[in-house]
Design an enzyme around this catalytic site. Structure first.
Site, PDB file in Angstrom:
ATOM      1  N   HIS A   1      21.207  73.109  32.091  1.00  0.00           N
ATOM      2  CA  HIS A   1      21.444  72.236  30.941  1.00  0.00           C
ATOM      3  C   HIS A   1      22.587  72.800  30.101  1.00  0.00           C
ATOM      4  O   HIS A   1      22.455  73.859  29.490  1.00  0.00           O
ATOM      5  CB  HIS A   1      20.146  72.169  30.105  1.00  0.00           C
ATOM      6  CG  HIS A   1      20.219  71.203  28.966  1.00  0.00           C
ATOM      7  ND1 HIS A   1      19.252  71.161  27.985  1.00  0.00           N
ATOM      8  CD2 HIS A   1      21.136  70.242  28.641  1.00  0.00           C
ATOM      9  CE1 HIS A   1      19.556  70.218  27.105  1.00  0.00           C
ATOM     10  NE2 HIS A   1      20.696  69.655  27.478  1.00  0.00           N
TER      11      HIS A   1
ATOM     12  N   HIS B   1      24.189  67.114  20.263  1.00  0.00           N
ATOM     13  CA  HIS B   1      25.183  66.733  21.262  1.00  0.00           C
ATOM     14  C   HIS B   1      26.487  66.194  20.679  1.00  0.00           C
ATOM     15  O   HIS B   1      27.440  65.982  21.418  1.00  0.00           O
ATOM     16  CB  HIS B   1      24.609  65.661  22.190  1.00  0.00           C
ATOM     17  CG  HIS B   1      23.551  66.187  23.098  1.00  0.00           C
ATOM     18  ND1 HIS B   1      22.225  66.119  22.789  1.00  0.00           N
ATOM     19  CD2 HIS B   1      23.648  66.814  24.295  1.00  0.00           C
ATOM     20  CE1 HIS B   1      21.535  66.675  23.774  1.00  0.00           C
ATOM     21  NE2 HIS B   1      22.371  67.103  24.691  1.00  0.00           N
TER      22      HIS B   1
HETATM   23 FE    FE Z   1      21.876  68.211  26.395  1.00  0.00          FE
END
Ligand code: FE
Length: 129
Positions: free
Chosen positions: A50, A16
């Site tokens: 997602h 991320h």
């Molecule tokens: Fe994620």
């Protein structure tokens, strides 16, 4: 506080964390490219359920009191369609290049937002040539 919700990690092991690619040193008042991307070592999913929603890029001049908003990029297509999730033909990939210039050395701050896993930050120093 919002700042307490911003997560940090090594981008090589955490998918991320935004990766900032730019010159280490730039010429004062000459435009240069800053590319922000994510998942270079460990790919992040890009599905209707997602995905990465946006990047924001800030610049903190060395010794300055306030941070500057450089730009933001939204990633708005993730396979959504009337037929159902992930049935659509269009996906945006979470990478963006922003052109900028500065007359001061300082620090770039990139912020990314995952629709499930929240806010992530990375920083990179920029010097003047
Ligand atoms: Fe994620």
């Amino acid at each position: 506080m919002l700042g307490e919700r911003i997560q940090h990690a090594d981008w090589k092991s955490e998918k991320h964390v935004p990766v900032i690619e730019c010159p280490d040193r730039v010429t004062s008042d000459e435009f240069f490219d800053v590319t922000v991307t994510l998942g270079k070592e460990v790919a992040h999913p890009n599905t209707t359920e997602h995905h990465i929603r946006w990047f924001m890029l800030f610049f903190q001049p060395e010794g300055g009191k306030f941070i500057y908003d450089v730009g933001r990029v939204e990633f708005n297509a993730h396979g959504e369609a009337g037929a159902g999730p992930n049935e659509g033909p269009v996906y945006t990939h979470h990478t963006a290049t922003i052109s900028m210039k500065t007359s001061s050395p300082g620090t770039l701050h990139a912020l990314s937002y995952c629709n499930i896993h929240g806010l992530w930050e990375n920083t990179r120093e920029i010097g003047l040539a």
